[in-house]
Enzyme design. Structure first.
Site, PDB file in Angstrom:
ATOM      1  N   LYS A   3      60.753  74.617  31.734  1.00  0.00           N
ATOM      2  CA  LYS A   3      60.843  76.037  31.363  1.00  0.00           C
ATOM      3  C   LYS A   3      62.284  76.475  31.528  1.00  0.00           C
ATOM      4  O   LYS A   3      63.059  75.856  32.260  1.00  0.00           O
ATOM      5  CB  LYS A   3      59.947  76.887  32.280  1.00  0.00           C
ATOM      6  CG  LYS A   3      59.555  78.220  31.667  1.00  0.00           C
ATOM      7  CD  LYS A   3      58.426  78.075  30.673  1.00  0.00           C
ATOM      8  CE  LYS A   3      58.066  79.382  30.010  1.00  0.00           C
ATOM      9  NZ  LYS A   3      56.843  79.300  29.209  1.00  0.00           N
TER      10      LYS A   3
ATOM     11  N   THR B  56      49.289  80.407  19.828  1.00  0.00           N
ATOM     12  CA  THR B  56      48.764  80.691  21.171  1.00  0.00           C
ATOM     13  C   THR B  56      47.528  81.577  21.060  1.00  0.00           C
ATOM     14  O   THR B  56      46.499  81.332  21.717  1.00  0.00           O
ATOM     15  CB  THR B  56      49.851  81.356  22.040  1.00  0.00           C
ATOM     16  OG1 THR B  56      51.007  80.515  22.023  1.00  0.00           O
ATOM     17  CG2 THR B  56      49.387  81.536  23.466  1.00  0.00           C
TER      18      THR B  56
ATOM     19  N   SER C 216      53.355  73.426  19.118  1.00  0.00           N
ATOM     20  CA  SER C 216      54.746  72.972  19.333  1.00  0.00           C
ATOM     21  C   SER C 216      54.803  71.446  19.264  1.00  0.00           C
ATOM     22  O   SER C 216      55.739  70.862  18.708  1.00  0.00           O
ATOM     23  CB  SER C 216      55.251  73.430  20.703  1.00  0.00           C
ATOM     24  OG  SER C 216      55.756  74.727  20.630  1.00  0.00           O
TER      25      SER C 216
HETATM   26  P1  NAD Z   1      55.983  89.160  24.049  1.00  0.00           P
HETATM   27  O1  NAD Z   1      57.294  89.463  24.628  1.00  0.00           O
HETATM   28  O2  NAD Z   1      55.856  89.005  22.578  1.00  0.00           O
HETATM   29  O3  NAD Z   1      54.924  90.280  24.500  1.00  0.00           O
HETATM   30  C1  NAD Z   1      54.769  90.714  25.808  1.00  0.00           C
HETATM   31  C2  NAD Z   1      53.958  92.001  25.738  1.00  0.00           C
HETATM   32  O4  NAD Z   1      53.669  92.434  27.066  1.00  0.00           O
HETATM   33  C3  NAD Z   1      54.698  93.169  25.063  1.00  0.00           C
HETATM   34  O5  NAD Z   1      53.770  93.919  24.304  1.00  0.00           O
HETATM   35  C4  NAD Z   1      55.177  94.010  26.246  1.00  0.00           C
HETATM   36  O6  NAD Z   1      55.353  95.372  25.905  1.00  0.00           O
HETATM   37  C5  NAD Z   1      54.019  93.799  27.180  1.00  0.00           C
HETATM   38  N1  NAD Z   1      54.322  94.083  28.579  1.00  0.00           N
HETATM   39  C6  NAD Z   1      55.433  93.798  29.282  1.00  0.00           C
HETATM   40  N2  NAD Z   1      55.294  94.247  30.547  1.00  0.00           N
HETATM   41  C7  NAD Z   1      54.049  94.789  30.625  1.00  0.00           C
HETATM   42  C8  NAD Z   1      53.298  95.404  31.644  1.00  0.00           C
HETATM   43  N3  NAD Z   1      53.804  95.554  32.861  1.00  0.00           N
HETATM   44  N4  NAD Z   1      52.055  95.826  31.360  1.00  0.00           N
HETATM   45  C9  NAD Z   1      51.533  95.663  30.110  1.00  0.00           C
HETATM   46  N5  NAD Z   1      52.181  95.110  29.115  1.00  0.00           N
HETATM   47  C10 NAD Z   1      53.427  94.680  29.365  1.00  0.00           C
HETATM   48  O7  NAD Z   1      55.452  87.867  24.825  1.00  0.00           O
HETATM   49  P2  NAD Z   1      54.325  86.860  24.373  1.00  0.00           P
HETATM   50  O8  NAD Z   1      54.970  85.690  23.736  1.00  0.00           O
HETATM   51  O9  NAD Z   1      53.227  87.599  23.687  1.00  0.00           O
HETATM   52  O10 NAD Z   1      53.839  86.342  25.806  1.00  0.00           O
HETATM   53  C11 NAD Z   1      52.882  87.057  26.584  1.00  0.00           C
HETATM   54  C12 NAD Z   1      52.387  86.151  27.696  1.00  0.00           C
HETATM   55  O11 NAD Z   1      51.811  84.978  27.109  1.00  0.00           O
HETATM   56  C13 NAD Z   1      53.464  85.646  28.654  1.00  0.00           C
HETATM   57  O12 NAD Z   1      52.922  85.511  29.961  1.00  0.00           O
HETATM   58  C14 NAD Z   1      53.812  84.277  28.123  1.00  0.00           C
HETATM   59  O13 NAD Z   1      54.352  83.420  29.114  1.00  0.00           O
HETATM   60  C15 NAD Z   1      52.453  83.834  27.668  1.00  0.00           C
HETATM   61  N6  NAD Z   1      52.497  82.768  26.678  1.00  0.00           N
HETATM   62  C16 NAD Z   1      53.120  82.943  25.487  1.00  0.00           C
HETATM   63  C17 NAD Z   1      53.143  81.903  24.561  1.00  0.00           C
HETATM   64  C18 NAD Z   1      53.753  82.042  23.190  1.00  0.00           C
HETATM   65  O14 NAD Z   1      53.577  81.161  22.361  1.00  0.00           O
HETATM   66  N7  NAD Z   1      54.443  83.132  22.911  1.00  0.00           N
HETATM   67  C19 NAD Z   1      52.543  80.675  24.874  1.00  0.00           C
HETATM   68  C20 NAD Z   1      51.900  80.519  26.104  1.00  0.00           C
HETATM   69  C21 NAD Z   1      51.901  81.596  27.000  1.00  0.00           C
END
Ligand code: NAD
Length: 439
Positions: free
Chosen positions: A113, A197, A365
């Site tokens: 990471k 995802t 991926s």
């Molecule tokens: P992103 O940045 O696109 O979205 C994050 C969202 O969370 C946004 O809508 C943001 O406004 C919101 N947010 C931030 N802080 C917050 C809070 N305190 N309360 C509520 N909402 C809040 O990120 P993403 O890619 O959608 O990732 C979201 C989660 O999924 C993360 O934990 C990430 O590690 C995990 N994840 C993502 C992927 C991927 O392919 N993008 C893969 C595996 C895991």
């Protein structure tokens, strides 16, 4: 990052909390002591400072990290996060989870990471590009298509992955698409990666809920986080007939007992910045009666399914008692602390863990990496079919482990992944170390 709550015994680091899950799984898997010792520590951690020329001519230095937790089963694999809370502790934890996620899904990767500590919303597009390229300059010797492969995570996207891949190719003086996944299609990205995802999580939900005779039309859902994953999953569930009654982003959320019009909310969210604002200032407001709620309120709603899809440490010992959902599907990485787990279990709440539920992203991926290396590109249908096969297969296998030992799905997921990791570590033999002087 430390986890602080009046009910948590004492503040513990995120990594200490994350690795405590390993201990829970040990009782149910036969793993050598040596293999276990290896898994308790990250293989390599790199901290870098990244000087960036800002648009106003000043120089700003950012702190970045890359951690390769384990590469026994293949090159390290993991996303890059841009967020003000990024720390070495957080990146190590995320790399630890990636190790188990890749093993659980039987992908030929280890776990890694990366991240940069910043508020990405405060930078211009050009500043972000210079920072992304600077990050690759700083970590270029630490990564590679056969060493450690990058991907998007919180506040990074395909555009940023494109810049990173381009910078790595410039340094190598050869086009190297397989060093980064989640790239734009035109730069060797895979069909279906942007939605992978969410789609993977959707397959897990659709595999699990029928086991409880929980039909979509009789299932209410609340989703915390309306980003790349949460918003797409909300729409997939909505289209399948589930009633998504609450969603939120970093600024707060909305709730409507009769269900939300997710496709409209997504469209407006792309124009506006916050869900609450768009709901009240645009026409969506008129479609259904709704309530403004906080992120904390959303977690405690009386719904069937709760989906944390934002950040880690959202469900803790401080609020677990008030959770009313029957099923929690963890889309975010690490949304539930280890102290919250037994409280949820005592309440009869089923928790489906992050390393299984959000593994669709790393699975596609892997498909992207395979396509980059073979030069043969797949259709969206092929990607979806292969993704579905793998997600359903590993969900069923994890479910079977949980049934066999009568253990929660989280422990079962670690048992399943640990078994594969232990076998791989033991298969490598003892070239690196000699036991008790017996050469
Ligand atoms: P992103 O940045 O696109 O979205 C994050 C969202 O969370 C946004 O809508 C943001 O406004 C919101 N947010 C931030 N802080 C917050 C809070 N305190 N309360 C509520 N909402 C809040 O990120 P993403 O890619 O959608 O990732 C979201 C989660 O999924 C993360 O934990 C990430 O590690 C995990 N994840 C993502 C992927 C991927 O392919 N993008 C893969 C595996 C895991």
């Amino acid at each position: 990052m430390t986890i602080e709550s009046p009910l948590e015994k004492s503040p513990v680091s995120l990594f200490t909390d994350a690795s405590s899950r390993l201990e829970m799984a040990l009782k149910y898997v036969n793993i050598s002591e040596d293999a276990l010792k290896r898994l308790k520590y990250p293989k390599a951690s790199l901290s870098v400072s990244i000087p960036v020329r800002m648009d106003n001519g000043s120089l700003q230095v950012f702190q970045g990290y890359r951690v390769r937790y384990d590469d026994t089963r293949g090159p390290g694999k993991g996303g890059v996060r841009f967020h003000p809370n990024v720390s070495l502790d957080e990146v190590q934890s995320l790399a630890f989870w990636m190790t188990f996620k890749c093993a659980l899904l039987n992908l030929p990767f280890g776990g890694a990471k990366g991240g940069i500590t910043l508020n990405p919303k405060a930078l211009s597009r050009q500043e972000l590009e210079r920072l992304s390229r600077g990050y690759i300059d700083a970590i270029a010797d630490f990564i590679g298509p056969d060493i450690d492969i990058l991907a998007p995570d919180v506040y990074t996207n395909s555009m940023i992955m494109g810049w990173m891949m381009d910078q790595y190719s410039i340094i190598q003086r050869q086009v190297s698409p397989a060093v980064v996944t989640g790239k734009p299609l035109m730069m060797g990205g895979s069909q279906g990666r942007n939605t992978a995802t969410a789609t993977g999580a959707y397959y897990v939900i659709n595999t699990i809920l029928p086991k409880f005779d929980q039909l979509p039309e009789r299932t209410t859902v609340a989703i915390q986080g309306f980003g790349k994953v949460g918003a797409v999953l909300a729409e997939l569930l909505c289209k399948a007939g589930y009633k998504v009654v609450a969603v939120s982003d970093s600024q707060g959320g909305i709730y409507a007992e009769t269900g939300l019009d997710i496709p409209n909310i997504r469209r407006y969210k792309q124009q506006s910045q916050s869900i609450q604002e768009l709901y009240c200032n645009d026409t969506v407001c008129d479609i259904v009666e709704h309530e403004i709620i906080s992120n904390e309120d959303l977690l405690k709603l009386d719904v069937d399914v709760l989906i944390p899809a934002a950040l880690e440490n959202q469900i803790t010992a401080a609020n677990a008692e008030q959770i009313q959902a029957q099923y929690i599907f963890e889309v975010a990485n690490g949304p539930t602390t280890s102290a919250a787990d037994p409280i949820l279990e005592d309440k009869g709440i089923y928790v489906f863990p992050d390393i299984l539920v959000n593994a669709g992203g790393v699975t596609v991926s892997y498909f992207e990496w395979v396509q980059n290396r073979s030069g043969l590109y797949w259709t969206l249908e092929e990607v979806h079919q292969r993704l579905k096969e793998r997600m359903v297969e590993e969900t069923e296998q994890t479910w079977n482990v949980a049934q066999e030992f009568s253990i929660p799905m989280r422990t079962a997921a670690y048992v399943h992944g640990l078994h594969r990791l232990g076998e791989a570590l033991d298969a490598k033999g003892t070239r690196d170390y000699y036991q008790n002087g017996n050469h």
